[in-house]
Scaffold this motif. Structure first.
Motif, mmCIF file in Angstrom:
data_model
loop_
_atom_site.group_PDB
_atom_site.id
_atom_site.type_symbol
_atom_site.label_atom_id
_atom_site.label_comp_id
_atom_site.label_asym_id
_atom_site.label_seq_id
_atom_site.Cartn_x
_atom_site.Cartn_y
_atom_site.Cartn_z
ATOM 1 N N GLN A 98 0.828 -1.204 0.000
ATOM 2 C CA GLN A 98 0.000 0.000 0.000
ATOM 3 C C GLN A 98 0.867 1.261 0.000
ATOM 4 O O GLN A 98 0.536 2.252 -0.673
ATOM 5 N N ILE A 99 1.955 1.214 0.731
ATOM 6 C CA ILE A 99 2.862 2.362 0.765
ATOM 7 C C ILE A 99 3.472 2.599 -0.615
ATOM 8 O O ILE A 99 3.546 3.739 -1.099
ATOM 9 N N GLU A 100 3.910 1.532 -1.256
ATOM 10 C CA GLU A 100 4.526 1.664 -2.578
ATOM 11 C C GLU A 100 3.518 2.144 -3.615
ATOM 12 O O GLU A 100 3.880 2.895 -4.528
ATOM 13 N N ASP A 101 2.258 1.719 -3.501
ATOM 14 C CA ASP A 101 1.226 2.219 -4.417
ATOM 15 C C ASP A 101 1.018 3.720 -4.231
ATOM 16 O O ASP A 101 0.842 4.459 -5.217
ATOM 17 N N ALA A 102 1.039 4.164 -2.979
ATOM 18 C CA ALA A 102 0.873 5.596 -2.713
ATOM 19 C C ALA A 102 2.064 6.382 -3.265
ATOM 20 O O ALA A 102 1.893 7.473 -3.834
ATOM 21 N N ILE A 103 3.267 5.844 -3.132
ATOM 22 C CA ILE A 103 4.454 6.501 -3.689
ATOM 23 C C ILE A 103 4.352 6.605 -5.204
ATOM 24 O O ILE A 103 4.688 7.637 -5.798
ATOM 25 N N ALA A 104 3.880 5.541 -5.844
ATOM 26 C CA ALA A 104 3.725 5.547 -7.304
ATOM 27 C C ALA A 104 2.691 6.579 -7.746
ATOM 28 O O ALA A 104 2.912 7.315 -8.729
ATOM 29 N N ASP A 105 1.566 6.661 -7.023
ATOM 30 C CA ASP A 105 0.541 7.650 -7.372
ATOM 31 C C ASP A 105 1.077 9.068 -7.228
ATOM 32 O O ASP A 105 0.839 9.926 -8.094
ATOM 33 N N PHE A 106 1.797 9.311 -6.144
ATOM 34 C CA PHE A 106 2.361 10.638 -5.931
ATOM 35 C C PHE A 106 3.354 10.985 -7.041
ATOM 36 O O PHE A 106 3.348 12.112 -7.565
ATOM 37 N N SER A 107 4.211 10.034 -7.401
ATOM 38 C CA SER A 107 5.242 10.289 -8.407
ATOM 39 C C SER A 107 4.627 10.584 -9.772
ATOM 40 O O SER A 107 5.112 11.462 -10.503
ATOM 41 N N ILE A 108 3.578 9.873 -10.120
ATOM 42 C CA ILE A 108 2.934 10.100 -11.420
ATOM 43 C C ILE A 108 2.408 11.526 -11.514
ATOM 44 O O ILE A 108 2.611 12.228 -12.521
ATOM 45 N N ASN A 109 1.722 11.968 -10.463
ATOM 46 C CA ASN A 109 1.144 13.313 -10.485
ATOM 47 C C ASN A 109 2.217 14.399 -10.377
ATOM 48 O O ASN A 109 2.142 15.426 -11.061
ATOM 49 N N GLU A 110 3.219 14.165 -9.543
ATOM 50 C CA GLU A 110 4.234 15.187 -9.308
ATOM 51 C C GLU A 110 5.219 15.286 -10.469
ATOM 52 O O GLU A 110 5.634 16.390 -10.844
ATOM 53 N N ASN A 111 5.594 14.156 -11.036
ATOM 54 C CA ASN A 111 6.557 14.178 -12.143
ATOM 55 C C ASN A 111 5.985 14.880 -13.362
ATOM 56 O O ASN A 111 6.730 15.490 -14.140
ATOM 57 N N ARG A 112 4.682 14.786 -13.531
ATOM 58 C CA ARG A 112 4.052 15.442 -14.678
ATOM 59 C C ARG A 112 4.254 16.959 -14.606
ATOM 60 O O ARG A 112 4.481 17.620 -15.628
ATOM 61 N N LYS A 113 4.182 17.505 -13.397
ATOM 62 C CA LYS A 113 4.360 18.953 -13.243
ATOM 63 C C LYS A 113 5.795 19.370 -13.574
ATOM 64 O O LYS A 113 6.021 20.343 -14.293
ATOM 65 N N SER A 114 6.754 18.632 -13.019
ATOM 66 C CA SER A 114 8.158 18.982 -13.268
ATOM 67 C C SER A 114 8.546 18.732 -14.716
ATOM 68 O O SER A 114 9.316 19.499 -15.308
ATOM 69 N N MET A 115 8.016 17.672 -15.302
ATOM 70 C CA MET A 115 8.384 17.315 -16.668
ATOM 71 C C MET A 115 7.801 18.289 -17.690
ATOM 72 O O MET A 115 8.321 18.422 -18.800
ATOM 73 N N THR A 116 6.727 18.996 -17.303
ATOM 74 C CA THR A 116 6.125 19.954 -18.226
ATOM 75 C C THR A 116 7.126 21.025 -18.635
ATOM 76 O O THR A 116 7.242 21.382 -19.812
ATOM 77 N N TRP A 117 7.894 21.535 -17.647
ATOM 78 C CA TRP A 117 8.859 22.596 -17.945
ATOM 79 C C TRP A 117 10.039 22.061 -18.739
ATOM 80 O O TRP A 117 10.652 22.797 -19.525
ATOM 81 N N VAL A 118 10.367 20.791 -18.568
ATOM 82 C CA VAL A 118 11.431 20.185 -19.375
ATOM 83 C C VAL A 118 10.941 19.977 -20.807
ATOM 84 O O VAL A 118 11.693 20.168 -21.775
ATOM 85 N N ASN A 119 9.688 19.607 -20.955
ATOM 86 C CA ASN A 119 9.132 19.374 -22.295
ATOM 87 C C ASN A 119 9.053 20.665 -23.110
ATOM 88 O O ASN A 119 9.083 20.619 -24.345
ATOM 89 N N TYR A 120 8.925 21.792 -22.435
ATOM 90 C CA TYR A 120 8.919 23.062 -23.173
ATOM 91 C C TYR A 120 10.252 23.284 -23.890
ATOM 92 O O TYR A 120 10.296 23.898 -24.965
ATOM 93 N N ILE A 121 11.348 22.796 -23.294
ATOM 94 C CA ILE A 121 12.643 22.888 -23.967
ATOM 95 C C ILE A 121 12.641 22.035 -25.228
ATOM 96 O O ILE A 121 13.194 22.423 -26.263
ATOM 97 N N SER A 122 12.004 20.870 -25.150
ATOM 98 C CA SER A 122 11.865 20.028 -26.341
ATOM 99 C C SER A 122 11.055 20.743 -27.423
ATOM 100 O O SER A 122 11.349 20.613 -28.619
ATOM 101 N N LEU A 123 10.044 21.489 -27.003
ATOM 102 C CA LEU A 123 9.252 22.260 -27.969
ATOM 103 C C LEU A 123 10.112 23.292 -28.685
ATOM 104 O O LEU A 123 10.000 23.476 -29.906
ATOM 105 N N VAL A 124 10.986 23.969 -27.936
ATOM 106 C CA VAL A 124 11.887 24.943 -28.552
ATOM 107 C C VAL A 124 12.817 24.248 -29.547
ATOM 108 O O VAL A 124 13.076 24.759 -30.642
ATOM 109 N N ALA A 125 13.319 23.059 -29.158
ATOM 110 C CA ALA A 125 14.230 22.322 -30.036
ATOM 111 C C ALA A 125 13.559 21.919 -31.338
ATOM 112 O O ALA A 125 14.212 21.842 -32.389
ATOM 113 N N GLN A 126 12.267 21.652 -31.297
ATOM 114 C CA GLN A 126 11.558 21.258 -32.514
ATOM 115 C C GLN A 126 11.098 22.466 -33.329
ATOM 116 O O GLN A 126 11.024 22.396 -34.566
#
Length: 260
Positions: free
Chosen positions: A131-159
């Motif tokens: 149950q703890i590991e499932d909660a960690i996975a849920d948190f990571s999915i939601n949180e990583n999406r926020k941080s990865m958005t700003w990294v993906n904008y760099i990919s947009l500039v590259a394209q």
């Protein structure tokens, strides 16, 4: 005679393009006027398309600075927080660990505050690890999406940057053919300005895209590394608490030493 004229008209665009490409380096290599600055020669002469390429360059710089500030160990898995949480979990002070994690704004703090309430004291053998590991996975999915958005904008500039450069190249060639249609002859001097627009926009498009591509993979790998560090820390915290709860069972499995 008509067929001869048609044949010549078909060969004309190819000859014009070949002449323009062969004469472009020589034309661009000519000495600029004394009052023509490097900014004018290498940037402003690229035409209005350079405005959009310049915005792409500024976006790359801003996003790189933001990610440098945001993707740090202090904001993801600070050592002082890991040590304090380890002390609480080793002594099975889960409530204190949750309160400490909830008061810390880092990635690890928020992740542990979200997942530690799922500890099941009725299962001393693993404290409800799944149950703890499932909660960690849920948190990571939601949180990583926020941080990865700003990294993906760099990919947009590259394209986008090479496409903007290509757009400027097409505009320059259209201008060159318009000049040719008005003059009625392939005079390289008259085509020099339009060819310069085509080459400068292509140059700056590539000069923007290449660093953007490097920055994208750099920050992406850095984010993945920081998240993995947080997951390893969480695993160590859970293992420390489980081992403390089952300390007697672990000691019973250790064979006695053989006296020499």
């Amino acid at each position: 005679m008509i067929e001869s004229l048609i044949s010549r008209s078909r060969r004309l665009p190819g000859a014009i393009i070949t002449t323009a490409l062969l004469t472009a380096p020589a034309l661009l290599a000519q000495d600029a006027p004394a009052d023509k600055s490097a900014l004018q020669k290498y940037v402003l002469d690229g035409g209005w398309t350079m405005i959009f390429i310049g915005l792409a360059v500024l976006s790359l710089i801003a996003l790189s600075v933001f990610n440098f500030i945001n993707l740090t160990k202090a904001k993801f898995a600070p050592d002082d927080l890991k040590m304090a949480l380890m002390d609480h979990m080793t002594n099975c002070r889960v409530r204190s660990a949750i309160e400490l994690a909830a008061s810390h704004p880092s990635y690890l703090g928020r992740m542990m505050a979200y997942s530690l309430p799922n500890i099941d004291a009725t299962r001393p053998e693993d404290l409800g690890r799944d149950q703890i590991e499932d909660a960690i996975a849920d948190f990571s999915i939601n949180e990583n999406r926020k941080s990865m958005t700003w990294v993906n904008y760099i990919s947009l500039v590259a394209q986008a940057a090479p496409m903007l450069g290509l757009f400027g190249t097409v505009l320059g060639m259209v201008g060159a053919f318009s000049t040719l249609a008005e003059s009625g002859q392939a005079n390289p001097t008259q085509l020099a300005g339009d060819i310069q627009v085509a080459l400068l926009t292509t140059l700056w498009g590539l000069m923007t895209a290449i660093p953007s591509l490097i920055a994208y993979f750099f920050f992406k790998n850095k984010l993945n590394s920081l998240v993995a560090d947080c997951h390893h820390a969480a695993e160590d915290l859970i293992n420390a608490s489980v081992q403390t709860v089952n300390q007697d069972a672990y000691l019973a499995k250790i064979p006695e030493g053989i006296a020499t």
